[in-house]
Design a protein around this motif. Sequence first.
Motif, short mmCIF file in Angstrom:
data_model
loop_
_atom_site.label_atom_id
_atom_site.label_comp_id
_atom_site.label_asym_id
_atom_site.label_seq_id
_atom_site.Cartn_x
_atom_site.Cartn_y
_atom_site.Cartn_z
N GLY A 1 -19.49 8.59 -0.99
CA GLY A 1 -18.68 7.48 -0.51
C GLY A 1 -17.31 7.55 -1.14
N SER A 2 -16.42 6.80 -0.60
CA SER A 2 -15.06 6.87 -1.09
C SER A 2 -14.83 5.83 -2.18
CB SER A 2 -14.08 6.63 0.06
OG SER A 2 -14.32 5.36 0.62
N ALA A 3 -14.40 6.32 -3.30
CA ALA A 3 -14.01 5.44 -4.40
C ALA A 3 -12.49 5.41 -4.42
CB ALA A 3 -14.57 5.96 -5.72
N LYS A 4 -11.94 4.30 -4.01
CA LYS A 4 -10.49 4.18 -3.95
C LYS A 4 -10.01 3.30 -5.10
CE LYS A 4 -10.59 3.98 0.98
NZ LYS A 4 -10.09 3.30 2.15
N THR A 5 -8.92 3.72 -5.70
CA THR A 5 -8.33 2.93 -6.77
C THR A 5 -6.90 2.55 -6.36
OG1 THR A 5 -7.64 4.98 -7.85
CG2 THR A 5 -9.69 3.99 -8.61
N GLU B 1 10.05 -0.42 1.64
CA GLU B 1 10.73 0.76 1.10
C GLU B 1 10.07 1.25 -0.18
OE1 GLU B 1 12.43 -2.10 1.98
OE2 GLU B 1 13.03 -1.28 3.91
N SER B 2 9.66 0.32 -1.06
CA SER B 2 9.01 0.74 -2.31
C SER B 2 7.63 1.34 -2.05
CB SER B 2 8.90 -0.43 -3.29
OG SER B 2 7.97 -1.40 -2.81
N LEU B 3 7.03 0.98 -0.92
CA LEU B 3 5.74 1.55 -0.54
C LEU B 3 5.89 2.85 0.25
CD1 LEU B 3 3.91 -1.72 0.54
CD2 LEU B 3 3.56 -0.41 -1.55
N GLY B 4 7.15 3.27 0.48
CA GLY B 4 7.40 4.53 1.17
C GLY B 4 7.18 4.48 2.67
N GLN B 5 7.40 3.32 3.25
CA GLN B 5 7.16 3.15 4.68
C GLN B 5 8.50 3.12 5.41
OE1 GLN B 5 3.71 2.92 5.73
NE2 GLN B 5 3.70 3.64 3.62
N ASN B 6 8.59 3.88 6.50
CA ASN B 6 9.80 3.87 7.32
C ASN B 6 9.64 2.81 8.42
OD1 ASN B 6 8.36 5.01 9.52
ND2 ASN B 6 8.76 7.09 8.75
N PRO B 7 10.69 2.53 9.20
CA PRO B 7 10.60 1.47 10.22
C PRO B 7 9.48 1.69 11.25
CG PRO B 7 12.88 2.04 9.84
CD PRO B 7 12.06 3.02 9.06
N VAL B 8 9.19 2.92 11.61
CA VAL B 8 8.12 3.18 12.57
C VAL B 8 6.77 2.81 11.96
CG1 VAL B 8 6.95 4.98 13.92
CG2 VAL B 8 9.45 4.99 13.71
N MET B 9 6.58 3.17 10.70
CA MET B 9 5.34 2.82 10.01
C MET B 9 5.19 1.31 9.86
SD MET B 9 5.26 5.58 6.95
CE MET B 9 4.98 7.29 7.18
N VAL B 10 6.30 0.64 9.54
CA VAL B 10 6.28 -0.82 9.39
C VAL B 10 5.85 -1.46 10.70
CG1 VAL B 10 7.71 -2.86 8.98
CG2 VAL B 10 7.99 -0.84 7.55
N GLU B 11 6.38 -0.95 11.80
CA GLU B 11 6.02 -1.50 13.11
C GLU B 11 4.52 -1.34 13.36
OE1 GLU B 11 6.96 -0.47 17.76
OE2 GLU B 11 8.51 -0.05 16.27
N GLN B 12 3.96 -0.20 12.99
CA GLN B 12 2.53 0.03 13.19
C GLN B 12 1.69 -0.88 12.29
OE1 GLN B 12 1.37 1.87 15.67
NE2 GLN B 12 3.51 2.23 16.18
N GLN C 1 -3.20 1.10 -6.63
CA GLN C 1 -2.22 0.98 -7.71
C GLN C 1 -1.47 -0.33 -7.53
OE1 GLN C 1 0.10 4.48 -7.08
NE2 GLN C 1 -1.47 5.86 -7.84
N ALA C 2 -1.38 -1.08 -8.61
CA ALA C 2 -0.71 -2.38 -8.54
C ALA C 2 0.80 -2.18 -8.41
CB ALA C 2 -1.02 -3.19 -9.78
N VAL C 3 1.39 -2.91 -7.46
CA VAL C 3 2.85 -2.88 -7.26
C VAL C 3 3.34 -4.31 -7.30
CG1 VAL C 3 4.69 -2.25 -5.66
CG2 VAL C 3 2.66 -0.82 -5.83
N LEU D 1 -3.84 -1.26 0.71
CA LEU D 1 -4.25 -0.14 1.55
C LEU D 1 -3.33 1.07 1.39
CD1 LEU D 1 -5.18 -1.96 4.86
CD2 LEU D 1 -6.73 -0.82 3.30
N ILE D 2 -2.05 0.82 1.28
CA ILE D 2 -1.09 1.91 1.20
C ILE D 2 -1.18 2.64 -0.13
CG2 ILE D 2 1.39 2.46 1.17
CD1 ILE D 2 1.76 0.12 3.16
N THR D 3 -1.38 1.89 -1.21
CA THR D 3 -1.38 2.51 -2.54
C THR D 3 -2.76 3.00 -2.98
OG1 THR D 3 -1.72 0.39 -3.65
CG2 THR D 3 0.56 1.10 -3.30
N ALA D 4 -3.79 2.76 -2.20
CA ALA D 4 -5.15 3.19 -2.58
C ALA D 4 -5.22 4.71 -2.57
CB ALA D 4 -6.17 2.60 -1.62
N ARG D 5 -5.73 5.26 -3.65
CA ARG D 5 -5.90 6.70 -3.79
C ARG D 5 -7.38 7.00 -4.00
NH1 ARG D 5 -1.74 6.33 -1.68
NH2 ARG D 5 0.29 6.72 -2.56
#
Length: 125
Positions: free
Chosen positions: A39-43, A53-64, A45-47, A79-83
């Motif tokens: 199973g997936s163990a995701k950790t 922008e700090s999450l590394g998302q461009n306008p197309v990603m933001v729209e999605q 990261q607290a932001v 969801l974005i920072t889970a590794r």
Amino acid sequence: MPRYVAPTQGKVGQIIDVIVLLIMAIGALYIPLWMGLAGSAKTPQAVENPTWESLGQNPVMVEQWQKLGYADPASAAELITARFDYSFSITALIVMIVVIVGYYAILLRFSEKEYREVIAEKFGE
């Protein structure tokens, strides 16, 4: 030389084989999850005060993300920072290798025995 006729299996035997194989397939997929070995163990990261922008998302990603119902970056940050955690146990790896090698050794042994029986039945000893 008489023509070889393979032994036949009855319908009940076939049904039992199918049920056993189905149980084994489901077990092979479900038991590791049930035991916590897969199973997936995701950790995540607290932001603090996340922005798109700090999450590394461009306008197309933001729209999605907004189409998925995440209107602000704080709701999507986890969801974005889970590794994925890719750590593993050397002991578990060694046990898995021993099990696989043992399985193939048994498989080869039984196959050799059956092969010899078929050859003996077909051509005589």
